[in-house]
Scaffold this motif. Sequence first.
Motif, PDB file in Angstrom:
ATOM      1  N   PRO A 234       0.825  -1.205   0.000  1.00  0.00           N
ATOM      2  CA  PRO A 234       0.000   0.000   0.000  1.00  0.00           C
ATOM      3  C   PRO A 234       0.862   1.259   0.000  1.00  0.00           C
ATOM      4  O   PRO A 234       1.929   1.281   0.624  1.00  0.00           O
ATOM      5  N   ASN A 235       0.388   2.262  -0.723  1.00  0.00           N
ATOM      6  CA  ASN A 235       1.014   3.584  -0.734  1.00  0.00           C
ATOM      7  C   ASN A 235       2.326   3.678  -1.514  1.00  0.00           C
ATOM      8  O   ASN A 235       2.991   4.713  -1.488  1.00  0.00           O
ATOM      9  N   ALA A 236       2.718   2.604  -2.188  1.00  0.00           N
ATOM     10  CA  ALA A 236       3.994   2.634  -2.913  1.00  0.00           C
ATOM     11  C   ALA A 236       3.931   3.567  -4.122  1.00  0.00           C
ATOM     12  O   ALA A 236       4.953   4.054  -4.600  1.00  0.00           O
ATOM     13  N   GLY A 237       2.708   3.813  -4.616  1.00  0.00           N
ATOM     14  CA  GLY A 237       2.560   4.697  -5.782  1.00  0.00           C
ATOM     15  C   GLY A 237       2.079   3.966  -7.021  1.00  0.00           C
ATOM     16  O   GLY A 237       2.267   4.444  -8.147  1.00  0.00           O
ATOM     17  N   LYS A 238       1.415   2.831  -6.842  1.00  0.00           N
ATOM     18  CA  LYS A 238       0.914   2.050  -7.993  1.00  0.00           C
ATOM     19  C   LYS A 238      -0.096   2.844  -8.813  1.00  0.00           C
ATOM     20  O   LYS A 238       0.004   2.923 -10.033  1.00  0.00           O
ATOM     21  N   SER A 239      -1.067   3.429  -8.107  1.00  0.00           N
ATOM     22  CA  SER A 239      -2.103   4.169  -8.838  1.00  0.00           C
ATOM     23  C   SER A 239      -1.513   5.400  -9.517  1.00  0.00           C
ATOM     24  O   SER A 239      -1.929   5.769 -10.612  1.00  0.00           O
ATOM     25  N   SER A 240      -0.521   6.008  -8.862  1.00  0.00           N
ATOM     26  CA  SER A 240       0.130   7.165  -9.487  1.00  0.00           C
ATOM     27  C   SER A 240       0.842   6.738 -10.767  1.00  0.00           C
ATOM     28  O   SER A 240       0.768   7.421 -11.797  1.00  0.00           O
ATOM     29  N   LEU A 241       1.545   5.603 -10.723  1.00  0.00           N
ATOM     30  CA  LEU A 241       2.223   5.088 -11.914  1.00  0.00           C
ATOM     31  C   LEU A 241       1.206   4.742 -13.003  1.00  0.00           C
ATOM     32  O   LEU A 241       1.414   5.014 -14.186  1.00  0.00           O
ATOM     33  N   PHE A 242       0.130   4.112 -12.574  1.00  0.00           N
ATOM     34  CA  PHE A 242      -0.949   3.759 -13.502  1.00  0.00           C
ATOM     35  C   PHE A 242      -1.420   5.006 -14.234  1.00  0.00           C
ATOM     36  O   PHE A 242      -1.544   5.015 -15.465  1.00  0.00           O
ATOM     37  N   ASN A 243      -1.664   6.065 -13.485  1.00  0.00           N
ATOM     38  CA  ASN A 243      -2.139   7.305 -14.108  1.00  0.00           C
ATOM     39  C   ASN A 243      -1.097   7.885 -15.058  1.00  0.00           C
ATOM     40  O   ASN A 243      -1.440   8.410 -16.116  1.00  0.00           O
ATOM     41  N   CYS A 244       0.183   7.791 -14.670  1.00  0.00           N
ATOM     42  CA  CYS A 244       1.243   8.285 -15.564  1.00  0.00           C
ATOM     43  C   CYS A 244       1.231   7.519 -16.882  1.00  0.00           C
ATOM     44  O   CYS A 244       1.343   8.107 -17.958  1.00  0.00           O
ATOM     45  N   LEU A 245       1.093   6.193 -16.805  1.00  0.00           N
ATOM     46  CA  LEU A 245       1.131   5.379 -18.020  1.00  0.00           C
ATOM     47  C   LEU A 245      -0.138   5.573 -18.837  1.00  0.00           C
ATOM     48  O   LEU A 245      -0.105   5.609 -20.071  1.00  0.00           O
ATOM     49  N   ALA A 306      -0.761 -12.309 -14.969  1.00  0.00           N
ATOM     50  CA  ALA A 306      -0.226 -11.231 -15.805  1.00  0.00           C
ATOM     51  C   ALA A 306       0.905 -11.726 -16.694  1.00  0.00           C
ATOM     52  O   ALA A 306       1.630 -12.638 -16.330  1.00  0.00           O
ATOM     53  N   HIS A 307       1.010 -11.124 -17.886  1.00  0.00           N
ATOM     54  CA  HIS A 307       2.196 -11.391 -18.710  1.00  0.00           C
ATOM     55  C   HIS A 307       3.419 -10.760 -18.058  1.00  0.00           C
ATOM     56  O   HIS A 307       4.492 -11.334 -18.040  1.00  0.00           O
ATOM     57  N   VAL A 308       3.241  -9.544 -17.596  1.00  0.00           N
ATOM     58  CA  VAL A 308       4.345  -8.817 -16.976  1.00  0.00           C
ATOM     59  C   VAL A 308       3.867  -8.270 -15.632  1.00  0.00           C
ATOM     60  O   VAL A 308       2.780  -7.695 -15.537  1.00  0.00           O
ATOM     61  N   VAL A 309       4.677  -8.464 -14.586  1.00  0.00           N
ATOM     62  CA  VAL A 309       4.352  -7.883 -13.280  1.00  0.00           C
ATOM     63  C   VAL A 309       5.205  -6.637 -13.100  1.00  0.00           C
ATOM     64  O   VAL A 309       6.410  -6.656 -13.349  1.00  0.00           O
ATOM     65  N   MET A 310       4.558  -5.556 -12.720  1.00  0.00           N
ATOM     66  CA  MET A 310       5.307  -4.345 -12.426  1.00  0.00           C
ATOM     67  C   MET A 310       5.336  -4.213 -10.912  1.00  0.00           C
ATOM     68  O   MET A 310       4.326  -3.892 -10.284  1.00  0.00           O
ATOM     69  N   VAL A 311       6.504  -4.497 -10.340  1.00  0.00           N
ATOM     70  CA  VAL A 311       6.671  -4.443  -8.886  1.00  0.00           C
ATOM     71  C   VAL A 311       6.986  -2.996  -8.502  1.00  0.00           C
ATOM     72  O   VAL A 311       7.982  -2.435  -8.950  1.00  0.00           O
ATOM     73  N   VAL A 312       6.128  -2.394  -7.714  1.00  0.00           N
ATOM     74  CA  VAL A 312       6.331  -0.990  -7.349  1.00  0.00           C
ATOM     75  C   VAL A 312       6.835  -0.907  -5.912  1.00  0.00           C
ATOM     76  O   VAL A 312       6.178  -1.377  -4.979  1.00  0.00           O
ATOM     77  N   LEU A 313       8.023  -0.322  -5.757  1.00  0.00           N
ATOM     78  CA  LEU A 313       8.624  -0.141  -4.427  1.00  0.00           C
ATOM     79  C   LEU A 313       8.684   1.347  -4.121  1.00  0.00           C
ATOM     80  O   LEU A 313       8.807   2.169  -5.028  1.00  0.00           O
ATOM     81  N   ASP A 314       8.610   1.684  -2.841  1.00  0.00           N
ATOM     82  CA  ASP A 314       8.720   3.082  -2.398  1.00  0.00           C
ATOM     83  C   ASP A 314      10.168   3.304  -1.975  1.00  0.00           C
ATOM     84  O   ASP A 314      10.613   2.764  -0.952  1.00  0.00           O
ATOM     85  N   ARG A 315      10.884   4.098  -2.784  1.00  0.00           N
ATOM     86  CA  ARG A 315      12.313   4.307  -2.505  1.00  0.00           C
ATOM     87  C   ARG A 315      12.530   5.132  -1.234  1.00  0.00           C
ATOM     88  O   ARG A 315      13.614   5.125  -0.646  1.00  0.00           O
ATOM     89  N   SER A 316      11.502   5.834  -0.800  1.00  0.00           N
ATOM     90  CA  SER A 316      11.688   6.761   0.323  1.00  0.00           C
ATOM     91  C   SER A 316      11.423   6.096   1.670  1.00  0.00           C
ATOM     92  O   SER A 316      11.545   6.736   2.713  1.00  0.00           O
TER      93      SER A 316
END
Length: 456
Positions: A234-245, A306-316
Amino acid sequence: MFSIDDTIVAVATPPGRGGIGVVRISGPEAVNVAAALTPNGHALVPRHATFARIRVKAGSESSIAGTAGDQVILTYFPQPHSYTGEDVVEISGHGSPVLLRAIVAAAVAEGARLAEPGEFTLRAYLRERIDLVQAEAVRDLVDAVTPLQARAAYDQLEGTLTAEIAALDRRLFDLSVRLEASLDFPEEGYHFIESGEAAKEIAGIGSTIDALLSSATRGRLIRDGVQVVLSGRPNAGKSSLFNCLAGAGRAIVTPTPGTTRDLVTETVDVDGIPMTIVDTAGVHANAADPVEVEGIARAVAARDVAHVVMVVLDRSRPLNDDDRALLESTRRRARVVVANKSDLAPAWGVSDAPDAVAASTVSGDGMDNVRSALVEAAAGEPLRDVPAVTNMRHADLLASARAALARAEAAAIAGTPEEFVLADILDARRRLEEVTGARTPDDVLHEIFARFCIGK
Ligand SMILES: Nc1nc2c(ncn2[C@@H]2O[C@H](COP(=O)(O)OP(=O)(O)OP(=O)(O)O)[C@@H](O)[C@H]2O)c(=O)[nH]1
Ligand SMILES: [Mg+2]
């Protein structure tokens, strides 16, 4: 099985209103039908635009209210130099569905028949204007949703795959002639081709097919696309990345962990590959809220297929057990690891996730790298060239041809009599001929052309 002696008609432009609309008529009576619709028009000159007024019955009453008129342009393509190889007349009018339907109805009243889906292209194929690969390319070109799909289809329409297959078939033919000669003249005391030489030639042809087949993986990606599932705590930024893409505020983003519950899906063009991106709930080990538990179950199920998994990590924020479990469970999958929030101070080092791509959905930094990593993960390599093979049917037939050649090669190496080697070579040739349609059963043709739209 296919009737090609009558005259067919259909609206060739898409349904709905448009600047212009085109009705296409093909067959022996095309010119007569068009002339009957434009009684005051001039005689049609091949490949010249001819202006005419058209007046057709548009309603049930025969009063003036029941007729529609338009100023149209007629273009006549005499056989054999037309799309179908038959006489073709195209009537371009204004793009009114009422009018176009009325023109078609009038043509039918004059003896034309409504065309089936893909029937114009089917006729082009049956009259040998194009081969089956090109006919299928027409459909792919019409259906293309990304520029790369359109380009791959155009290449096939131009006959690139056809030419490659013809060259392969030519080599197989030459080889079989020499093998047959050895078979026919055994008393000559020598062979027209030694088995070792035959095996070498077969292997060479086989490796050309291998190259075509390896392009098929990329080709299918371009044609059919891939599913990419965003995964992470949670909160890693998945939805934010989704919106960017996706290029829009499709998914809800908030600072509260556990924002996303349902799967949110959007199909986008990433460097020419259609990608269906799926945003999911943040996965963590101790969820209690039943809605969140259900969201996590859906997220895990989506990730698994999924064909491809996008693993989203929070660097901060320091990596936790959920992050590590996800990295471990996707290690052997096609994946892209994103170290998100690169605009903030890092809380862990590059060595903790060496394949991670640094990015920030806030500043936009690294998003291009994320996109190319996605393409690479999907294709298994960077996309260099446009593939030759984009069609499943072609890939299957090429694989069968390849298998037959492997048998032929083994037989030649073992010094088995020529007729056995020949049988497998003939089998391979039959498969190749099925690709281009030189030898394709009627039901396969039906299957292929039924997937066209009407008017094509
Ligand atoms: N500074 C910074 N903040 C970000 C970045 N990406 C996302 N955020 C913030 O992180 C918070 C969570 O973002 P979301 O995109 O909702 O995260 P999520 O992974 O979808 O979260 P869940 O749906 O709860 O699993 C929001 O406040 C975002 O504004 C980034 O690159 N930099
Ligand atoms: Mg979210």
